[in-house]
Design an enzyme around this catalytic site. Structure first.
Site, mmCIF file in Angstrom:
data_model
loop_
_atom_site.group_PDB
_atom_site.id
_atom_site.type_symbol
_atom_site.label_atom_id
_atom_site.label_comp_id
_atom_site.label_asym_id
_atom_site.label_seq_id
_atom_site.Cartn_x
_atom_site.Cartn_y
_atom_site.Cartn_z
ATOM 1 N N LYS A 160 -36.421 -28.048 19.486
ATOM 2 C CA LYS A 160 -35.559 -27.073 20.144
ATOM 3 C C LYS A 160 -34.205 -27.655 20.560
ATOM 4 O O LYS A 160 -33.184 -26.969 20.564
ATOM 5 C CB LYS A 160 -36.295 -26.520 21.379
ATOM 6 C CG LYS A 160 -35.577 -25.400 22.098
ATOM 7 C CD LYS A 160 -36.518 -24.736 23.111
ATOM 8 C CE LYS A 160 -35.756 -23.835 24.061
ATOM 9 N NZ LYS A 160 -35.065 -24.559 25.130
ATOM 10 N N PHE A 197 -37.010 -16.478 30.203
ATOM 11 C CA PHE A 197 -37.660 -15.359 29.517
ATOM 12 C C PHE A 197 -36.860 -14.056 29.694
ATOM 13 O O PHE A 197 -35.723 -14.076 30.157
ATOM 14 C CB PHE A 197 -39.107 -15.186 29.984
ATOM 15 C CG PHE A 197 -40.053 -16.227 29.442
ATOM 16 C CD1 PHE A 197 -39.609 -17.266 28.631
ATOM 17 C CD2 PHE A 197 -41.403 -16.167 29.738
ATOM 18 C CE1 PHE A 197 -40.497 -18.214 28.134
ATOM 19 C CE2 PHE A 197 -42.301 -17.117 29.231
ATOM 20 C CZ PHE A 197 -41.837 -18.134 28.439
ATOM 21 N N THR A 222 -26.287 -19.927 27.374
ATOM 22 C CA THR A 222 -24.912 -19.949 26.874
ATOM 23 C C THR A 222 -24.088 -18.853 27.545
ATOM 24 O O THR A 222 -22.941 -19.073 27.953
ATOM 25 C CB THR A 222 -24.923 -19.772 25.335
ATOM 26 O OG1 THR A 222 -25.817 -20.735 24.786
ATOM 27 C CG2 THR A 222 -23.546 -19.973 24.744
ATOM 28 N N ALA A 246 -41.792 -21.232 32.480
ATOM 29 C CA ALA A 246 -41.592 -19.807 32.734
ATOM 30 C C ALA A 246 -42.898 -19.025 32.653
ATOM 31 O O ALA A 246 -42.956 -17.892 33.114
ATOM 32 C CB ALA A 246 -40.575 -19.241 31.764
ATOM 33 N N LYS A 297 -29.135 -16.770 26.645
ATOM 34 C CA LYS A 297 -28.963 -16.538 28.088
ATOM 35 C C LYS A 297 -28.213 -17.695 28.756
ATOM 36 O O LYS A 297 -27.306 -17.459 29.542
ATOM 37 C CB LYS A 297 -30.328 -16.425 28.777
ATOM 38 C CG LYS A 297 -30.917 -15.050 28.812
ATOM 39 C CD LYS A 297 -32.045 -14.931 29.820
ATOM 40 C CE LYS A 297 -33.017 -16.067 29.832
ATOM 41 N NZ LYS A 297 -33.855 -16.195 28.625
ATOM 42 N N ARG A 347 -31.228 -24.380 35.240
ATOM 43 C CA ARG A 347 -32.399 -25.251 35.179
ATOM 44 C C ARG A 347 -32.095 -26.576 34.480
ATOM 45 O O ARG A 347 -31.226 -26.650 33.621
ATOM 46 C CB ARG A 347 -33.519 -24.544 34.404
ATOM 47 C CG ARG A 347 -34.245 -23.511 35.231
ATOM 48 C CD ARG A 347 -35.148 -22.682 34.353
ATOM 49 N NE ARG A 347 -34.370 -21.863 33.429
ATOM 50 C CZ ARG A 347 -34.880 -21.201 32.418
ATOM 51 N NH1 ARG A 347 -36.169 -21.259 32.170
ATOM 52 N NH2 ARG A 347 -34.117 -20.469 31.639
ATOM 53 N N PHE A 407 -21.791 -12.582 18.113
ATOM 54 C CA PHE A 407 -21.758 -13.695 17.182
ATOM 55 C C PHE A 407 -20.669 -13.352 16.181
ATOM 56 O O PHE A 407 -20.444 -12.174 15.879
ATOM 57 C CB PHE A 407 -23.124 -13.839 16.520
ATOM 58 C CG PHE A 407 -23.321 -15.174 15.863
ATOM 59 C CD1 PHE A 407 -23.264 -16.336 16.620
ATOM 60 C CD2 PHE A 407 -23.537 -15.279 14.494
ATOM 61 C CE1 PHE A 407 -23.437 -17.581 16.016
ATOM 62 C CE2 PHE A 407 -23.704 -16.518 13.885
ATOM 63 C CZ PHE A 407 -23.644 -17.670 14.640
ATOM 64 N N TRP A 412 -19.178 -18.125 23.147
ATOM 65 C CA TRP A 412 -19.571 -19.191 22.210
ATOM 66 C C TRP A 412 -18.354 -19.624 21.383
ATOM 67 O O TRP A 412 -18.080 -20.806 21.240
ATOM 68 C CB TRP A 412 -20.698 -18.692 21.293
ATOM 69 C CG TRP A 412 -21.210 -19.737 20.344
ATOM 70 C CD1 TRP A 412 -22.185 -20.644 20.595
ATOM 71 C CD2 TRP A 412 -20.754 -20.008 19.017
ATOM 72 N NE1 TRP A 412 -22.373 -21.465 19.518
ATOM 73 C CE2 TRP A 412 -21.506 -21.098 18.522
ATOM 74 C CE3 TRP A 412 -19.781 -19.439 18.173
ATOM 75 C CZ2 TRP A 412 -21.327 -21.632 17.246
ATOM 76 C CZ3 TRP A 412 -19.601 -19.976 16.908
ATOM 77 C CH2 TRP A 412 -20.362 -21.051 16.448
#
Lengths: 587, 587
Positions: free
Chosen positions: A114, A323, A82, A295, A80, A103, A411, A439
């Site tokens: 992460k 989320f 990205t 979240a 999301k 955020r 992808f 990406w």
């Protein structure tokens, strides 16, 4: 130098892009900011004086407001952030005046497994090191404001234990009689410090505090952070800070920060933090970074203030809901928009072929483990079956009266047939869909998405809330459960029943919006159930009350306010080039 | 508006002065800084890129270097910071190109009873709220760097407890076998949180950490802060960070941050903090604020890097040593100057009539209590007797080969005869003395002091260290005890003896400078003894080793690394004007 995400690490791409990034003075000029409104923090990060901007531009119409959400993700995420960054870059490539509003990441995940949340590939925000390592210090300010409240609480408990009423009165203090077994709030630190999850404090002598159990949370789980995300201005912020309930007294009465006479000082630590931060994408579009509340117990969205500022400065503002659509977008829709008075013009629902396959029956991929081989082989059946989840999530958006756009976050290993199938299914259901390769290709790869979003923004919207605040709490929870999650109904356990009774009896509480705690890994409350689960009831175990942020929080999932640091965390590979001062190894 | 310190509170004076303060762009222009070298943090606070400045100006001769110290103070302090700021203002009034270089205050005292450290009356630094509330976030960065090391330690202990060697090896980890009874380091928070002084952590299940005793210190007591003060550049800083000893293994071997693979990431959090901060006096002279290490276990001085920068940018740099001449100036002289390679041109010894009276026999005043009435009545006998302490402190400065200037920090209630008496005694001993009324009159009141300092700076100095680093540790401690404190000798308790043996056996440790822990309220190790105590021996209980900051720390006084919050702390009166964003009630 050619930036190739198939061959370079994210931080290497960022480092290369940073060599040519714009100064904040350039960004400010492009946005038409006055000199006084820009508060630079070095040459590549700035805060924006929200109050000055909003006053000067109060008569300018708002830009278009776009929220990015996702289908129910796999544990690896749908990209999301990205996609949000890619969309900003795509709109930028189309010569649109665009701003992102995202955020701020927590230091915990960044230093742990992460990693940072700066996007990836050619859809990233820079400077990466500043973004990942605290930016202008807002989270630190939250940490200080929050912990000062805990200092006030524990010092007060100690002094009340050591002194009689007369001695207290000499210092202008009246006994609060705080119940040590009912201290709700923990201390905060912005790392994954599991060793501080359950602690005993106040050991030693009379001057070493009051002995009791206590706990630490990750700083971004602080109610101060939740408030930063929803406050409309400093006045609203100050009022909410004073309403935070830290503990209860022995008669059951809540003890607030105002009772402890610490709310004003807490706010003093936050005066700068209320201004949104500005950095940029690797293609030079401005991105506002402001607030990063959890979240689950909070709304998981960037701040209302940043959105206000962005919408005055740009023609398109792209923000993101943490989320998936059922829980992230639902909070954007019924909490954030309600509190801000803003309404979105378009909502992007991000889907990956990987997650669609997972919903269709492929084995669930797990973080830190190799991705199952099934994901590297074409399987149209799984993809088609998985689209049920996508359609459900799109319908959530439609219920809010806003135009959805499906973004297939491609992808480079996805098969052409799989992507075409998803597009076909969307077309059959009359849903705008776009494939995006941000990406791999940055803004150039997001043009199809940008065009679809611009089209969608030109359509009229018919925004409406799922519930009104004067509806009974149970009715509202039921609406969310049935109409958003697809449950058959709601089961309340005794704790939840008792709390709801208490809430309904309180004029202020009963009108607060619902902020649900539920897994984002399933539409249901069971993370193992993929697709669109049928024939289930939402189990609400408890209902938390956050008076400061102003949420009623029904708990239908696990709450962990302090994650743990794994055995192979990111900090092992992070270091500084002592000649240039650049940070290496962030991801 | 006329600023009258007899009628206005300090924060009201600051607020008035802030209406006309210079922007950091103006300050930078006056200092001849290049645009790239100035890193603004808003319009009134900036960081200075030390590396760029030092490279550009490497051939410019240094300005004059002035350190401000004091006689043995009363518990109320001698006004060293106020005098340092007043001297900067006085030199400014004399049209000299001057910069102050001072410490950053901790949030703990600011929110507690002591208040901020921005000077007072008409000798203040502004903006007061930014200065008092974290400035550009250096202390927060220290907090994060430090606590990340504690996360690495506790997570590692947990994983080593839960996994066998083979499982650890899969993650590239070799068992460190850390002794839970020999964890030296605590966590940090920048408030006076006595409830966190003695704690038990790691309670709960296998995934909730490793159960053990632990502790919190105030952030400014962190070794990371000590290192920030003494590092010469980022490279030096990075090396020192890696040497911090966090714990010992079960065989007694030290465990460093490098062993925990966290030193690089700690440094990453500190990359911005290494640049000094710039604000201004209320009369518009620039002041560098950088580092604020504890004065007992660390050196209690602002940073070496700030002094380097100041000396290239100005003709006069005024800095300050925490505590009195015996302990503060001694560390400036034998640690800070040794590590920096700089030597002072003049040292100001601050004395108040109040402290002289106290040394002469008046009752000791206590913070938070009314000042005894004796201090409001003229008493020449006490003042004369008290001058023994002043002369002792001046002699300490003379031993370093530097020219002393006595500053009588006048209070408007002092009697003329008392002040004249001190001047006469100084004259009889051939000591330059100046009366300064900076509190009441700002720079105008500090002209006599400024002139005396300029004169002194024109005298040749003959700077020499008290000891060389290749002298045995005990010889060095004895020199400090006898020649600086006036003790007859040193008594070592068994713990201290054992540690010294260990130090002498280690090639790196034995050459580290001595950083003494002793009360600043007496020349002796007994805070109750005023004047110049005779016939006593210094008792060294223990010797601490700080490998990162590079100090051998003999303990001859109490160490409290976590102060307590009192029952009537400052935060009760601090709040924010929500219209202007200005903080009220700081002092």
């Amino acid at each position: 130098m050619k930036l190739d995400p198939t061959k370079m690490k994210d931080w290497e791409i960022a480092a290369e892009a940073e060599k040519h990034m714009k100064t904040v003075y350039q960004l400010a000029e492009e946005l038409g900011l006055e000199q006084e409104e820009l508060l630079p923090y070095g040459h590549y990060v700035a805060k924006i004086d929200y109050k000055k901007v909003l006053e000067r531009l109060k008569d300018r119409p708002n830009g278009k407001y776009i929220d990015v959400t996702a289908i129910t993700p796999t544990p690896l995420g749908e990209g999301k952030s990205t996609t949000s960054i890619g969309l900003v870059e795509g709109l930028g490539k189309r010569k649109q005046n665009v701003i992102g509003a995202l955020r701020q990441p927590s230091g915990g995940p960044t230093m742990n497994i992460k990693g940072s949340a700066a996007g990836g590939g050619l859809a990233q925000i820079i400077p990466l090191d500043k973004f990942s390592l605290g930016l202008t210090g807002d989270i630190n300010a939250i940490m200080n404001a929050h912990n000062l409240a805990m200092v006030a609480l524990t010092a007060r408990m100690q002094h009340e234990f050591n002194y009689d009423d007369e001695t207290l009165a000499k210092r202008g203090l009246k006994r609060l009689d705080i119940d040590p077994k009912r201290v709700e709030m923990g201390w905060v630190i912005d790392f994954c410090a599991q060793a501080l999850r359950h602690i005993v404090i106040g050991l030693g002598g009379k001057k070493d505090g009051y002995p009791m159990e206590s706990k630490f949370w990750i700083a971004v789980a602080s109610e101060v952070m939740a408030i930063l995300a929803v406050a409309r201005d400093l006045k609203d912020f100050r009022e909410r800070i004073g309403k935070i309930v830290i503990a209860f007294d022995r008669s059951g009465k809540p003890i607030t920060t105002e009772d402890l006479e610490v709310a004003g000082a807490m706010c003093a630590w936050m005066v700068d933090a209320i201004n949104p931060n500005m950095i940029q994408t690797i293609e030079g579009q401005p991105v506002l970074i402001h607030a990063g509340p959890f979240a689950n117990i909070a709304i998981g969205q960037s701040s209302i203030i940043a959105d206000y500022v962005g919408l005055k400065l740009a023609d398109y503002v792209v923000t993101e809901s943490g989320f998936a659509a059922d829980i992230g977008y639902e909070k954007f829709w019924n909490i954030k928009c309600r509190l801000s008075g803003l309404t979105p013009d378009c909502v992007v629902v991000v889907a990956t072929i990987r997650a669609l396959k997972c919903h269709g029956g492929a084995p669930i991929p797990l973080p830190g483990r190799p991705i199952p081989k099934e994901y590297f082989e074409e399987n149209l059946e799984w993809v088609e079956k998985g689209c049920e989840n996508l359609l459900h999530c799109v319908n959530i958006v439609k219920k809010s009266g806003v135009t959805p756009v499906v973004c297939i976050n491609a992808f480079y290993t996805d098969s052409k047939a799989e992507i075409e199938l998803v597009k076909k299914i969307c077309e059959e259901h009359g849903i705008r869909a776009a494939v995006s390769e941000h990406w791999l290709k940055g803004g150039e790869g997001a043009l199809e998405l940008a065009d679809a979003v611009m089209d969608a923004c030109n359509e009229p919207t018919n925004f409406r809330f799922l519930y009104e605040l004067d509806e009974p709490v149970k009715d509202r929870i039921e609406k969310i459960a049935k109409e958003v999650y697809g449950a058959d109904g709601v089961i309340y356990l005794p704790d939840a029943e008792a709390k709801i009774k208490l809430i309904e009896a309180d004029e202020e509480l009963r009108r607060m919006p619902i902020c649900m705690v539920k897994t984002h890994l399933s539409l249901s409350d069971n993370p193992a159930l993929k697709g669109v689960p049928k024939g289930w009831q939402l189990r609400v175990r408890d209902v938390l009350i956050y008076r400061g942020s102003g949420f009623i929080v029904p708990v239908a999932g696990d709450i962990s306010l302090m994650p743990g640091t794994g055995s192979d965390p990111a900090y092992r590979r992070i270091d500084v080039d002592v000649e240039t001062g650049k940070v290496k190894g962030l991801f």
